[in-house]
Design a protein around this motif. Sequence first.
Motif, short mmCIF file in Angstrom:
data_model
loop_
_atom_site.label_atom_id
_atom_site.label_comp_id
_atom_site.label_asym_id
_atom_site.label_seq_id
_atom_site.Cartn_x
_atom_site.Cartn_y
_atom_site.Cartn_z
N GLY A 1 0.82 -1.21 0.00
CA GLY A 1 0.00 0.00 0.00
C GLY A 1 0.85 1.26 0.00
N GLN A 2 2.00 1.20 0.67
CA GLN A 2 2.90 2.35 0.71
C GLN A 2 3.43 2.66 -0.69
N GLU B 1 1.99 1.85 -3.53
CA GLU B 1 0.90 2.33 -4.37
C GLU B 1 0.58 3.79 -4.07
N ALA B 2 0.60 4.14 -2.78
CA ALA B 2 0.30 5.53 -2.41
C ALA B 2 1.35 6.46 -3.04
N ALA B 3 2.61 6.06 -2.95
CA ALA B 3 3.68 6.89 -3.51
C ALA B 3 3.56 6.98 -5.03
N LYS B 4 3.26 5.85 -5.67
CA LYS B 4 3.07 5.84 -7.13
C LYS B 4 1.94 6.76 -7.53
N ALA B 5 0.81 6.63 -6.80
CA ALA B 5 -0.38 7.39 -7.15
C ALA B 5 -0.14 8.89 -7.03
N LEU B 6 0.77 9.29 -6.13
CA LEU B 6 1.05 10.71 -5.99
C LEU B 6 1.95 11.22 -7.11
N GLY B 7 2.61 10.29 -7.81
CA GLY B 7 3.45 10.69 -8.94
C GLY B 7 4.94 10.65 -8.64
N TYR B 8 5.34 9.99 -7.53
CA TYR B 8 6.78 9.82 -7.26
C TYR B 8 7.38 8.90 -8.32
N THR C 1 10.26 6.56 0.45
CA THR C 1 9.19 5.79 1.06
C THR C 1 9.68 4.43 1.57
N ALA D 1 4.69 8.27 -14.03
CA ALA D 1 4.70 9.05 -12.79
C ALA D 1 4.24 10.48 -13.07
N ASN E 1 -3.04 4.52 3.69
CA ASN E 1 -1.65 4.50 3.23
C ASN E 1 -0.93 5.82 3.42
#
Lengths: 300, 253
Positions: A180-181, A183-190, A199, B86, B100
């Motif tokens: 989940g960590q 995915e959260a980072a990916k979803a933010l665009g990192y 992360t 990204a 998350n």
Amino acid sequence: MTPRPDDDIAGLRIVGNRHWGRWASAVVVLLLLALALHSMLDNPRFEWDVVAANLTEESILNGVLMTIKLTVISVLFGFAGGTVLALMRLSSNPVLVSVSWAYTWFFRAVPMLVQLFLWYNIAALYPRLALSLPWVGEVWSAATNEVISPFSAAVLALVIHQSAYAAEIIRAGIQSVGAGQLEAAKALGYRPGQIFRQTVLPQAMRTILPPAGNEVIGQLKTTAVVSVIALQDVLYSAQIIYQRTYEVIPLLLVATAWYLLMTSLLSVLQHFVEVHFSRGNSQHRRNWLGRAVPSQESEA
Amino acid sequence: MSEAIRLRGIHKQFSGNPVLKGIDLDIAAGSVTVILGPSGSGKSTLLRCINHLEKLDGGTVHVGDTLIGYQRKGQALYELPEKRVAEQRQRIGMVFQQFNLFPHRTVLQNIVDAPLRIRGQKRVEVQARAMALLEQVGLAHRAEAWPRELSGGQQQRVAIARALAMQPEVMLFDEPTSALDPELVGEVLQVMKQLAHSGITMVVVTHEIGFAREVADNIVFMDHGQVVEAGDARNLLDNPQHPRLREFLASVL
């Protein structure tokens, strides 16, 4: 409710368990300790005066520096290499995965002492080392024996050995970070590199640090094997002196004292690093000493 | 109204097991779309296809005019490198069932990090925007708290603020209240209602029929990897045509 005789509770005291067993065992153990201590201080063969005289001998201090140098180099490069190996192992490239697996398998299987002798005698396999580039030809070459000194052989063996162990520790740490960590980072665009550094790694550190601290302390002690190829670490420096003076035990005690001091310092250091990386994850807020302090009150 | 999201012929399977069997969907800019459906119907997977958390086995996803996750050359779609994906994801906010939040960062750090690090925006600006967002979700006084010190509902509100801090065009919500204790569901839905009135495009996978009735413009009902019925929210809830939807509504109400 009808009153009963034992309802009279005013002035009743509560008395906890007395734990007589704890007291008894503590007394026995303290007695044994005192006996052991007495025998050490009372036995003239420990030659504590010789220990004291040699503790800060120049060659011993130089040996301490060499031990520290070997530990720092092998830990730094060992963990850097271990990170690369762990990433290879966790990649989706089957070639990288197998190579990383094989590396760890081999270098964990061969004892440190054997590796040290092998590297020290590598000239028997490759008498000359050379670097050639296509079209340019040979750019650099040297006799292996000029390149492989006791020091470089020791560094090679220690780094290779350390990286194999570090790889497993780091892999476990990375795998402990939840999907989940990511995915959260990916979803933010990192980007992938940012996700790893920002992360994954900081969270993996919590899992990595306790075994890594063990490894570093273990590695400090493992450097003692370099004495067999006459590299002057703290143990070999002590050996040189006692071969001259026959004060074997006191000089081994000098080396022991230095190892104790260095590993104790490392333990303290490990504690503070662990406190740093546990931020946000402990039940309580902690001060810099790692003591729990009352948490800011939650929302009213 | 123009479309904010355009899905065409989305196919997806997990180890040979089809979960999405050709989804076509247009989502109007500024609208709130709720995706309903029994568990296993593929609604979460569909949502995750929109920001390429899932690779496609067929079809295209457009957000605005951008083809997401792929590059079209002739009759082939080539997957984009992670770096490019990204960049695309910066425009698509997402809120997860399990929140998350990053546990090693404070609430405020959780919100400001992405705009600072990814967008390279000025710290003063980002900080001010983050505080305004925290105000909006009612958690300005918890800016310095660690995520684990917050209740589930508070964490989810922070997660919404974190996604909004990147100033996305669309917001995806993947069962945002399913992991919450019943008494905490309301506070999260309240924040989402406010957001719906702000005019951002929202796609929400949820079981909260009440929320759908009150806030949604459109409802998409999915079953077995297909859109069974889609249309105006109130109309669809009051007058369901398909027997599967009728059955579903009867079971959740």
